[in-house]
Design a protein around this motif. Sequence first.
Motif, PDB file in Angstrom:
ATOM      1  N   ALA A 152       5.014  -0.421  -6.853  1.00  0.00           N
ATOM      2  CA  ALA A 152       6.105   0.536  -5.250  1.00  0.00           C
ATOM      3  C   ALA A 152       6.779   1.825  -7.022  1.00  0.00           C
ATOM      4  CB  ALA A 152       7.167  -0.213  -4.802  1.00  0.00           C
ATOM      5  N   SER A 153       7.315   1.477  -7.641  1.00  0.00           N
ATOM      6  CA  SER A 153       7.755   2.463  -8.374  1.00  0.00           C
ATOM      7  C   SER A 153       6.691   3.809  -8.757  1.00  0.00           C
ATOM      8  CB  SER A 153       8.490   1.870  -9.389  1.00  0.00           C
ATOM      9  OG  SER A 153       9.453   3.154  -9.959  1.00  0.00           O
ATOM     10  N   LEU A 154       5.667   2.710  -9.500  1.00  0.00           N
ATOM     11  CA  LEU A 154       4.783   3.080  -9.720  1.00  0.00           C
ATOM     12  C   LEU A 154       3.452   3.750  -9.108  1.00  0.00           C
ATOM     13  CD1 LEU A 154       2.572   4.089 -12.481  1.00  0.00           C
ATOM     14  CD2 LEU A 154       0.836   1.843 -11.261  1.00  0.00           C
ATOM     15  N   ILE A 155       3.934   4.098  -8.210  1.00  0.00           N
ATOM     16  CA  ILE A 155       3.326   4.698  -6.988  1.00  0.00           C
ATOM     17  C   ILE A 155       4.191   5.935  -6.495  1.00  0.00           C
ATOM     18  CG2 ILE A 155       2.931   4.499  -4.270  1.00  0.00           C
ATOM     19  CD1 ILE A 155       1.841   1.915  -4.711  1.00  0.00           C
ATOM     20  N   VAL A 156       5.283   5.458  -6.151  1.00  0.00           N
ATOM     21  CA  VAL A 156       6.375   7.049  -5.967  1.00  0.00           C
ATOM     22  C   VAL A 156       5.729   7.968  -6.892  1.00  0.00           C
ATOM     23  CG1 VAL A 156       8.712   7.290  -5.897  1.00  0.00           C
ATOM     24  CG2 VAL A 156       7.741   5.526  -5.057  1.00  0.00           C
ATOM     25  N   ASP A 157       6.077   7.525  -8.147  1.00  0.00           N
ATOM     26  CA  ASP A 157       5.511   8.457  -9.770  1.00  0.00           C
ATOM     27  C   ASP A 157       4.814   9.091  -9.457  1.00  0.00           C
ATOM     28  OD1 ASP A 157       8.555   7.637 -10.581  1.00  0.00           O
ATOM     29  OD2 ASP A 157       6.955   6.608 -12.050  1.00  0.00           O
ATOM     30  N   LEU A 158       3.711   8.793  -8.817  1.00  0.00           N
ATOM     31  CA  LEU A 158       2.229   9.411  -8.925  1.00  0.00           C
ATOM     32  C   LEU A 158       2.261  10.450  -7.450  1.00  0.00           C
ATOM     33  CD1 LEU A 158      -0.401   5.986  -9.291  1.00  0.00           C
ATOM     34  CD2 LEU A 158       0.424   8.144 -10.874  1.00  0.00           C
ATOM     35  N   LEU A 159       3.274   9.667  -7.002  1.00  0.00           N
ATOM     36  CA  LEU A 159       3.301  10.517  -5.614  1.00  0.00           C
ATOM     37  C   LEU A 159       3.714  12.113  -5.669  1.00  0.00           C
ATOM     38  CD1 LEU A 159       3.575   7.976  -2.462  1.00  0.00           C
ATOM     39  CD2 LEU A 159       1.695   9.455  -2.536  1.00  0.00           C
ATOM     40  N   TYR A 160       4.441  11.847  -6.573  1.00  0.00           N
ATOM     41  CA  TYR A 160       5.332  13.046  -6.940  1.00  0.00           C
ATOM     42  C   TYR A 160       4.208  13.959  -7.458  1.00  0.00           C
ATOM     43  CZ  TYR A 160       9.843  10.733  -7.664  1.00  0.00           C
ATOM     44  OH  TYR A 160      10.795   9.955  -7.541  1.00  0.00           O
ATOM     45  N   ALA A 161       3.570  14.218  -7.954  1.00  0.00           N
ATOM     46  CA  ALA A 161       2.224  14.540  -8.229  1.00  0.00           C
ATOM     47  C   ALA A 161       2.028  15.541  -7.065  1.00  0.00           C
ATOM     48  CB  ALA A 161       1.770  15.069  -9.197  1.00  0.00           C
ATOM     49  N   VAL A 162       1.732  14.803  -5.883  1.00  0.00           N
ATOM     50  CA  VAL A 162       1.059  15.250  -4.847  1.00  0.00           C
ATOM     51  C   VAL A 162       1.743  15.904  -3.787  1.00  0.00           C
ATOM     52  CG1 VAL A 162      -0.171  14.085  -2.315  1.00  0.00           C
ATOM     53  CG2 VAL A 162      -0.528  13.195  -4.620  1.00  0.00           C
ATOM     54  N   LEU A 163       3.833  15.455  -4.137  1.00  0.00           N
ATOM     55  CA  LEU A 163       4.240  16.696  -2.737  1.00  0.00           C
ATOM     56  C   LEU A 163       4.617  17.816  -4.084  1.00  0.00           C
ATOM     57  CD1 LEU A 163       6.513  13.303  -1.989  1.00  0.00           C
ATOM     58  CD2 LEU A 163       4.780  14.664  -0.469  1.00  0.00           C
ATOM     59  N   ASP A 164       4.664  17.474  -5.477  1.00  0.00           N
ATOM     60  CA  ASP A 164       4.742  19.238  -5.812  1.00  0.00           C
ATOM     61  C   ASP A 164       4.131  18.997  -7.279  1.00  0.00           C
ATOM     62  OD1 ASP A 164       6.001  20.932  -7.029  1.00  0.00           O
ATOM     63  OD2 ASP A 164       8.263  20.217  -7.489  1.00  0.00           O
TER      64      ASP A 164
END
Length: 309
Positions: A291-303
């Motif tokens: 879950a932590s890895l997926i969250v970090d990857l989602l950062y680039a999608v949001l910003d």
Amino acid sequence: MGRYVARRLLQMIPVFIGTTLLIFLMVNVLPGDPVAALWGDKPPDPAQVAQIKHDRGLDLPLWQQYFHYMGGLLQGDFGHTIAGNRPILDEITQAFPVSLRLAVMAWTFELVVGITLGVLAGIRRGRVLDNAVTLFTLLVISVPIFVFGLFFQLIFGNQLGWVTPTVQDSENIGELLLPALVLGLVGLAYVARLTRTSIAENRQADYMRTAVAKGLPRRRIVTRHLLRNSLIPVVTYLGTDIGALMGGAVITEGIFNVTGVGNLLYRALGQREGAVIVGVVTVLVLVYLLASLIVDLLYAVLDPRIRYA
């Protein structure tokens, strides 16, 4: 991006080893002898106790027991329970989908209702709705979760009869709705407060004034600019909360008689089944790391400003 993912996966290895070692050591200092507990109130036979411990490797030093456990884990062997000699992997495989289903339902409830309340409160900061959401979230955070569980069970189950007070079939999604609501209630309050604070802060940002000056539609300003940039702290919380929901379901599953991981963990603690506790926590650690890895990857999608090399 590929190199970043590979580096993060490699970083997970020492974290995984460290957490499992810590849990293994903590479990093995619990008071009581699980092997002697097989005899109940009767005095145990020392010879049989010694034989069972020898067969299971429980008479070895802790560091050897840990290496044996990790060696079996790499082969998909979580060991066997002391009482009943059942494969622990079978126990987890049976309980894990139930808790995962319950956690996903609670997480969805947090996501949809929490973000909606937070956005509405942040946009209308200082008004009646904002004050109402703030009071509601403070109330939810202040009251212990088991109080909500017993209260909802009494009202919706016993008084109104809308649902069964306790879950009769853990595979039935309809019966899991009330436990999921209780499980996700505290997370919903935190999501609403995080979203509200982030929205209120970003409303004053320069890019928001620029979007308004350009005459963009209000819905586009909120969804494309305000909400997207305000969701990073919320995504961080939601990403790590899926593991917390599964691990924190012990109380909720106990109240509603849900046969999931929380229930399994509770029974293992009562029976001092250390191998079961370590096995369950090992699975939860893997959920946290992914879950932590997926969250970090989602950062680039949001910003779009965030890039991983």
